[in-house]
Design a protein around this motif. Structure first.
Motif: not given
Length: 435
Positions: A14, A18-20, A23, A25, A352
């Motif tokens: 993303e 992105s702050t997801n 996802a 980065r 994560h």
């Protein structure tokens, strides 16, 4: 489909904004870096043992994870295989790695253990027909069972040597059948705890014979993958015979195996040997035996191999610089020999860890590529050694001058060299510019 990762969407790139948390980065598998896809540079893999077989224990406490496949024998092993391939698909990762005992429980005999193993790897084969994930490498666990408390190939009992050979034969053949790009031999207990009961020469001769048998069998069955040794200096033994890259090369050279075997270098093992990851990669590259990589890190406050996910892009930029100068890793790749912490209980924690690790590798790769494209770093190194291209210096290096001739040359030309700066601080700042 199982419900272990229920409600989790596939992980996608993303971008840096992105702050997801689920996802990528920085890891964009299709991004071209030096004309090659990022995924093809990194060739990332999930380690089956840390991700699915590890129970969350440490030297002072047992299991903290409550996985649905624990304590369920072959039924649990089948469930674990289902969840593993769901995980590979969620991460969109191209490779995985495993030991034999990671995927199936050991039986009461080698034959029973092999039947259990084959039952699960047959499931792998069927799943690989529908998944893009492939086998980066396979290996046999020759250290966990109590029979290996004094080593496997280096054990004083020849029957333990023979049992280990039987394990490796099956696992090497399975790796071949599954299309594994490499086969790793990690001697977790190939060393000694005390010299009081150890014959060093005998044990190293045994290790060499064992490795020769593996090389011979790989050729016999037509296996074209790379055979790898993974260096480690200690833990659990006081001293291991595959201490570091230089030691492994000396061993291979002594027994005439240097053209048959390369090394799989782990970050944490380099640290335990008193080296940096960059050092071990540079040594392997200089010796022509750089094969593959285990990506992780150690906690600098702990004295053991903590196997945490990589999170230092600067360290990885220097690592990728060596790998890119090597022309890549060939059949190898970056195996995440890393595990979530024992308090990280949720299935999402597994995602994560791998997402952060892949983003770190992506940043390191792009930093190293930028260093190469800029060219400043290479020019500084080239200028530092430029004097060796001069006629007199070149003659010294090539053997064109004797010691006496060199000494006479110093007197005749009144040579009086003055020290020059190594520019370490400048170079550290230069590297940081690209990370």
């Amino acid at each position: 489909m199982t419900d272990f990762f229920k409600g989790v969407a596939p992980v996608r790139f993303e971008g840096p904004s992105s702050t997801n948390p689920l996802a990528y980065r920085h890891y964009n598998k299709d991004e071209l870096v030096l004309g090659k896809r990022m995924e093809d540079h990194i060739r990332p893999a999930v380690a089956y043992w840390h991700t699915f077989a590890w129970e969350g224990g440490d030297p002072f406490g047992g299991r903290t994870f409550a996985r649905p496949w624990h304590d369920k024998g072959m039924d649990g092993a089948r469930l674990k295989a289902d969840i593993a391939f769901e995980f590979f698909d969620l991460l969109d990762i191209p490779f995985f790695c495993f030991h034999d005992v990671d995927v199936a429980p050991e039986g009461d005999s080698l034959a029973e253990s092999n039947r259990n193993l084959r039952a699960i790897t047959d499931i792998f084969a069927r799943k690989m027909e529908k998944s893009r994930t492939r086998l980066l490498w396979g290996t046999a666990n020759l250290f966990a069972n109590r029979r290996y408390m004094a080593g496997a190939a280096t054990n004083p009992d020849p029957y333990v040597f023979a049992y280990a050979a039987g394990q490796v034969r099956t696992m090497l053949e399975i790796t071949h059948e599954l299309g594994g790009a490499n086969y790793v031999l990690w001697g977790g207990r190939e060393g000694y705890e005390t010299l009081l009961n150890t014959n060093l020469k005998q044990e190293q001769d045994q290790a060499a014979r064992f490795l020769s048998l593996v090389v011979e069998h790989a050729r016999k069955i037509g296996y074209k993958g790379t055979l790898l040794i993974e260096p480690k200096p200690q833990e659990p033994t006081k001293h291991q015979y595959d201490y570091d890259v230089a030691t492994v090369y000396g061993f291979l050279k002594t027994y005439g195996l240097e053209k048959d075997v390369k090394v799989n270098i782990e970050v944490g093992h380099a640290f335990l040997a008193g080296h940096s990851f960059e050092h071990e990669l540079a040594v392997a590259r200089s010796l022509g035996i750089l094969g593959s990589v285990d990506a992780n890190r150690n906690d600098l406050q702990s004295g053991w191999d903590t196997d945490q996910f990589p999170n230092n892009p600067g360290e990885m930029a220097l690592a990728f610089y060596q790998i890119l100068k090597n022309g890549g890793l060939g059949n190898g790749g970056f195996n995440f020999d890393a595990k979530v912490r024992r308090q990280s209980l949720d299935p999402a924690d597994l995602l994560h860890g791998h997402i952060g690790g892949l983003d770190t590798l992506a940043r390191g790769l792009k930093g190293a590529a930028a260093m190469l494209e800029d060219g400043t770093y290479d020019r500084v190194i080239e200028e530092r050694y430029a004097g060796w291209k001069e006629k007199g210096a070149a003659a010294m290096l090539s053997g064109g001058r004797t010691l006496a001739q060199i000494a006479d040359w110093v007197d005749a030309d009144n040579i009086n060299p003055q020290p020059k700066s190594g520019q370490q601080e400048y170079l550290e700042n230069l590297v940081n510019r690209f990370v």
